[in-house]
Design a protein around this motif. Sequence first.
Motif, short mmCIF file in Angstrom:
data_model
loop_
_atom_site.label_atom_id
_atom_site.label_comp_id
_atom_site.label_asym_id
_atom_site.label_seq_id
_atom_site.Cartn_x
_atom_site.Cartn_y
_atom_site.Cartn_z
N TRP A 79 0.79 -1.08 0.03
CA TRP A 79 0.08 -0.13 -0.03
C TRP A 79 0.76 1.23 0.08
O TRP A 79 0.61 2.21 -0.56
CB TRP A 79 -0.94 -0.04 1.22
N ALA A 80 2.10 1.26 0.81
CA ALA A 80 2.93 2.45 0.67
C ALA A 80 3.38 2.55 -0.66
O ALA A 80 3.71 3.69 -1.04
CB ALA A 80 4.03 2.38 1.69
N LYS A 81 3.96 1.62 -1.09
CA LYS A 81 4.45 1.80 -2.55
C LYS A 81 3.34 2.25 -3.52
O LYS A 81 3.68 3.19 -4.67
CB LYS A 81 4.65 0.10 -3.16
N ALA A 82 2.14 1.95 -3.47
CA ALA A 82 0.98 2.23 -4.40
C ALA A 82 0.76 3.73 -4.10
O ALA A 82 0.62 4.43 -5.04
CB ALA A 82 -0.25 1.33 -4.05
N GLY A 83 0.76 4.28 -2.67
CA GLY A 83 0.54 5.40 -2.45
C GLY A 83 1.74 6.44 -2.98
O GLY A 83 1.40 7.43 -3.56
N TRP A 84 3.02 5.95 -3.02
CA TRP A 84 3.88 6.82 -3.33
C TRP A 84 3.73 6.81 -4.91
O TRP A 84 4.15 7.96 -5.55
CB TRP A 84 5.49 6.32 -3.17
N LEU A 85 3.53 5.76 -5.78
CA LEU A 85 3.33 5.70 -7.13
C LEU A 85 2.44 6.45 -7.40
O LEU A 85 2.59 7.30 -8.35
CB LEU A 85 3.32 4.15 -7.49
N ILE A 86 1.15 6.55 -6.81
CA ILE A 86 -0.02 7.42 -7.30
C ILE A 86 0.39 8.91 -7.11
O ILE A 86 0.06 9.72 -7.91
CB ILE A 86 -1.19 7.04 -6.40
N LEU A 87 1.07 9.25 -5.97
CA LEU A 87 1.47 10.55 -5.72
C LEU A 87 2.58 10.92 -6.74
O LEU A 87 2.36 12.14 -7.22
CB LEU A 87 2.26 10.77 -4.28
N ALA A 88 3.42 10.15 -7.19
CA ALA A 88 4.46 10.46 -8.22
C ALA A 88 3.83 10.41 -9.58
O ALA A 88 4.32 11.48 -10.41
CB ALA A 88 5.58 9.58 -8.14
N LEU A 89 2.74 9.83 -9.82
CA LEU A 89 2.14 10.08 -11.15
C LEU A 89 0.98 11.04 -11.39
O LEU A 89 0.93 11.43 -12.30
CB LEU A 89 1.72 8.58 -11.64
N VAL A 90 0.17 11.15 -10.26
CA VAL A 90 -0.73 12.19 -10.39
C VAL A 90 -0.34 13.49 -10.11
O VAL A 90 -0.98 14.33 -10.84
CB VAL A 90 -1.86 11.75 -9.32
N LEU A 91 0.52 13.94 -9.23
CA LEU A 91 1.34 15.09 -8.93
C LEU A 91 2.66 14.96 -9.09
O LEU A 91 3.38 14.86 -8.10
CB LEU A 91 0.68 15.79 -7.58
N PRO A 92 3.05 14.80 -10.43
CA PRO A 92 4.48 14.40 -10.69
C PRO A 92 5.58 15.36 -9.85
O PRO A 92 6.56 14.82 -9.29
CB PRO A 92 4.60 14.28 -12.28
#
Length: 136
Positions: free
Chosen positions: A42-55
Amino acid sequence: MDDYPLLNLFWTMLWFFLWIMWLFLLFKVIVDIFRSDDLGGWAKAGWLILALVLPYLGVLVYVIARGKSMGKRDAKEAKEREAAFKAYVREAAAGDTAGAAKSGGSIDELAKLADLKERGALTEEEYQRAKTKLLV
């Protein structure tokens, strides 16, 4: 081309290279997210979403929050790669040494010749002649 001054070309190239550097950083962060063992799914998913949605913000926050551990993981991976390479070289050399032992120990003979050349007991020409005899 006459209406595009040289300074504008400079600024365009500067922004282009900065954008390319940012893309490299984005990809490095994404790879680090997946490579990190201390993050759960879940932490990986959160960081990935943050990096892709608000790059821009996501990459900046990730580098601030996890930049130090990111460098440690890079160093650890480099050491592991180097150790694997050294183990491979040792393994390959051991195989060559076993083959050389069967053929009269030519590796040992070459080492002795190189040592004699370094001490000045052999000239370059003598060394090359003896080396050619051993290798043929």
